[in-house]
Design a protein around this motif. Structure first.
Motif, PDB file in Angstrom:
ATOM      1  N   GLY A 211       0.792  -1.218   0.000  1.00  0.00           N
ATOM      2  CA  GLY A 211       0.000   0.000   0.000  1.00  0.00           C
ATOM      3  C   GLY A 211       0.823   1.266   0.000  1.00  0.00           C
ATOM      4  N   ILE A 212       2.111   1.141  -0.370  1.00  0.00           N
ATOM      5  CA  ILE A 212       3.001   2.305  -0.419  1.00  0.00           C
ATOM      6  C   ILE A 212       3.511   2.438  -1.847  1.00  0.00           C
ATOM      7  CG2 ILE A 212       5.074   3.380   0.526  1.00  0.00           C
ATOM      8  CD1 ILE A 212       4.799   1.529   2.940  1.00  0.00           C
ATOM      9  N   GLY A 213       3.022   3.416  -2.567  1.00  0.00           N
ATOM     10  CA  GLY A 213       3.401   3.582  -3.965  1.00  0.00           C
ATOM     11  C   GLY A 213       2.531   4.603  -4.648  1.00  0.00           C
ATOM     12  N   LYS A 214       2.394   4.477  -5.962  1.00  0.00           N
ATOM     13  CA  LYS A 214       1.646   5.458  -6.744  1.00  0.00           C
ATOM     14  C   LYS A 214       0.367   4.898  -7.356  1.00  0.00           C
ATOM     15  CE  LYS A 214       5.317   8.705  -7.962  1.00  0.00           C
ATOM     16  NZ  LYS A 214       5.996   9.429  -9.069  1.00  0.00           N
ATOM     17  N   LYS A 215       0.008   3.668  -7.013  1.00  0.00           N
ATOM     18  CA  LYS A 215      -1.195   3.074  -7.572  1.00  0.00           C
ATOM     19  C   LYS A 215      -2.444   3.620  -6.886  1.00  0.00           C
ATOM     20  CE  LYS A 215       0.779  -1.164  -9.421  1.00  0.00           C
ATOM     21  NZ  LYS A 215       0.326  -0.842 -10.795  1.00  0.00           N
ATOM     22  N   GLU A 216      -3.590   3.475  -7.556  1.00  0.00           N
ATOM     23  CA  GLU A 216      -4.824   4.070  -7.050  1.00  0.00           C
ATOM     24  C   GLU A 216      -5.233   3.519  -5.690  1.00  0.00           C
ATOM     25  OE1 GLU A 216      -8.567   2.456  -9.010  1.00  0.00           O
ATOM     26  OE2 GLU A 216      -7.080   1.905 -10.532  1.00  0.00           O
ATOM     27  N   GLY A 217      -4.878   2.287  -5.391  1.00  0.00           N
ATOM     28  CA  GLY A 217      -5.259   1.695  -4.117  1.00  0.00           C
ATOM     29  C   GLY A 217      -4.253   1.882  -2.999  1.00  0.00           C
ATOM     30  N   ASP A 218      -3.151   2.555  -3.276  1.00  0.00           N
ATOM     31  CA  ASP A 218      -2.121   2.753  -2.255  1.00  0.00           C
ATOM     32  C   ASP A 218      -2.576   3.767  -1.210  1.00  0.00           C
ATOM     33  OD1 ASP A 218      -0.238   0.936  -3.196  1.00  0.00           O
ATOM     34  OD2 ASP A 218       0.622   2.378  -4.615  1.00  0.00           O
ATOM     35  N   THR A 219      -2.303   3.450   0.042  1.00  0.00           N
ATOM     36  CA  THR A 219      -2.681   4.326   1.150  1.00  0.00           C
ATOM     37  C   THR A 219      -1.717   5.491   1.277  1.00  0.00           C
ATOM     38  OG1 THR A 219      -3.624   2.441   2.334  1.00  0.00           O
ATOM     39  CG2 THR A 219      -3.129   4.411   3.639  1.00  0.00           C
ATOM     40  N   PHE A 220      -0.419   5.198   1.143  1.00  0.00           N
ATOM     41  CA  PHE A 220       0.617   6.232   1.248  1.00  0.00           C
ATOM     42  C   PHE A 220       1.211   6.445  -0.133  1.00  0.00           C
ATOM     43  CE2 PHE A 220       4.963   7.716   2.102  1.00  0.00           C
ATOM     44  CZ  PHE A 220       4.698   8.780   2.957  1.00  0.00           C
ATOM     45  N   LYS A 221       0.987   7.629  -0.679  1.00  0.00           N
ATOM     46  CA  LYS A 221       1.420   7.914  -2.045  1.00  0.00           C
ATOM     47  C   LYS A 221       2.871   8.384  -2.071  1.00  0.00           C
ATOM     48  CE  LYS A 221      -2.769   7.302  -3.724  1.00  0.00           C
ATOM     49  NZ  LYS A 221      -3.136   6.154  -4.586  1.00  0.00           N
ATOM     50  N   THR A 222       3.709   7.607  -2.713  1.00  0.00           N
ATOM     51  CA  THR A 222       5.108   7.977  -2.902  1.00  0.00           C
ATOM     52  C   THR A 222       5.676   7.142  -4.036  1.00  0.00           C
ATOM     53  OG1 THR A 222       7.218   8.364  -1.765  1.00  0.00           O
ATOM     54  CG2 THR A 222       6.114   6.289  -1.298  1.00  0.00           C
ATOM     55  N   ASP A 223       6.827   7.503  -4.511  1.00  0.00           N
ATOM     56  CA  ASP A 223       7.517   6.744  -5.543  1.00  0.00           C
ATOM     57  C   ASP A 223       7.894   5.375  -4.968  1.00  0.00           C
ATOM     58  OD1 ASP A 223       9.291   5.721  -7.446  1.00  0.00           O
ATOM     59  OD2 ASP A 223      10.245   7.661  -7.797  1.00  0.00           O
ATOM     60  N   PRO A 224       7.521   4.259  -5.644  1.00  0.00           N
ATOM     61  CA  PRO A 224       7.881   2.933  -5.144  1.00  0.00           C
ATOM     62  C   PRO A 224       9.386   2.715  -5.024  1.00  0.00           C
ATOM     63  CG  PRO A 224       6.979   2.798  -7.369  1.00  0.00           C
ATOM     64  CD  PRO A 224       6.723   4.184  -6.870  1.00  0.00           C
ATOM     65  N   PHE A 225      10.167   3.563  -5.665  1.00  0.00           N
ATOM     66  CA  PHE A 225      11.623   3.543  -5.511  1.00  0.00           C
ATOM     67  C   PHE A 225      11.987   3.600  -4.031  1.00  0.00           C
ATOM     68  CE2 PHE A 225      15.485   5.954  -4.708  1.00  0.00           C
ATOM     69  CZ  PHE A 225      16.420   5.413  -5.563  1.00  0.00           C
ATOM     70  N   TYR A 226      11.346   4.522  -3.288  1.00  0.00           N
ATOM     71  CA  TYR A 226      11.687   4.713  -1.880  1.00  0.00           C
ATOM     72  C   TYR A 226      11.119   3.599  -1.006  1.00  0.00           C
ATOM     73  CZ  TYR A 226      13.332   9.244  -3.386  1.00  0.00           C
ATOM     74  OH  TYR A 226      14.023  10.240  -4.028  1.00  0.00           O
TER      75      TYR A 226
END
Length: 247
Positions: free
Chosen positions: A29-44
């Protein structure tokens, strides 16, 4: 072959001289997808997920053999960013990308980001720093507890513990045990360290660090050390004395 679990580590005795050390971590749930809770670059998200598992293995004085990643998403664009994040963390540790292997999900569309990392290392049986704390050791922390947006955009942060500091600790004979601190905080890991060594933790009065605060992706380590080297250890970075171990 003997297999045992200590904290978040699995230890597998290969023979009398070598121990395989296995650690893992995951993020969802950490990334840039629509269902992610915490929006950030999945790189990090990937970089710090890898950091947690890598820290677990190197802190017990094991050498990294391989890292596998499971990306529960498509290779492009999510998987590529995940691999870049993990590669960045491997570079920070001075490891070649050849140790990295993994898999992605190409058959189904995913609505949230999922990342899993497993790290395997090898340690010498007579050198592994697991359950080696001693009576009258002091417990110190190195680094400050940080989480989420405090870390997600940073490639380097002088306030969190780094691999160079850990390697210097590992070289010191009177550093008996090192434990990464994550979401459960400094107090929890200090109490578990004491318990695993059949010792009691006596906390220092008037602590200047929040020992209950989450340390996120291992932004802090604690170490059980002989008090005689406190001055030397204090020169490594942001060091706080947490307490003392007694029988």
């Amino acid at each position: 072959m003997m297999i045992k679990k200590v904290r978040d580590l699995t230890l597998i005795s290969i023979d009398k001289e070598k121990v395989m050390v296995v650690a893992c971590d995951g993020a969802g749930g950490i990334g840039k997808k629509e269902g992610d809770t915490f929006k950030t670059d999945p790189f990090y998200a990937a970089k710090f997920t890898a950091r947690v598992a890598l820290m677990e293995v190197i802190c017990c004085k094991a050498k990294i053999v391989t890292l596998t990643n499971v990306v529960c998403n498509e290779m492009e664009p999510t998987g590529s960013r995940v691999i870049e994040g993990i590669t960045k963390e491997l570079e920070a540790l001075g490891l070649n990308i050849n140790v990295l292997n993994g898999s992605t999900e190409e058959n189904f569309k995913t609505l949230s980001t999922g990342i899993g990392v497993t790290v395997i290392g090898l340690a010498n049986t007579n050198e592994i720093k697991v359950n080696k704390a001693k009576d009258n050791d002091i417990i110190i922390s190195l680094g400050l507890p940080k989480l989420g947006t405090e870390m997600s955009s940073l490639d380097y942060d002088s306030e969190i513990v780094n691999y160079n500091q850990i390697n210097k600790l590992l070289e010191m004979e009177d550093v008996h045990e090192i434990v990464p601190v994550g979401s459960k905080g400094i107090l929890y890991e200090s109490e578990k360290l004491a318990e695993n060594n059949s010792l009691n933790l006596i906390l220092k009065n008037n602590l200047s660090i929040d020992i209950r605060r989450t340390a996120g992706p291992a932004s802090v380590i604690i170490a059980s050390i002989d008090e005689s080297i406190l001055h030397e250890v204090s020169g490594l970075g942001i060091v706080n004395v947490i307490g003392r171990l007694n029988k």
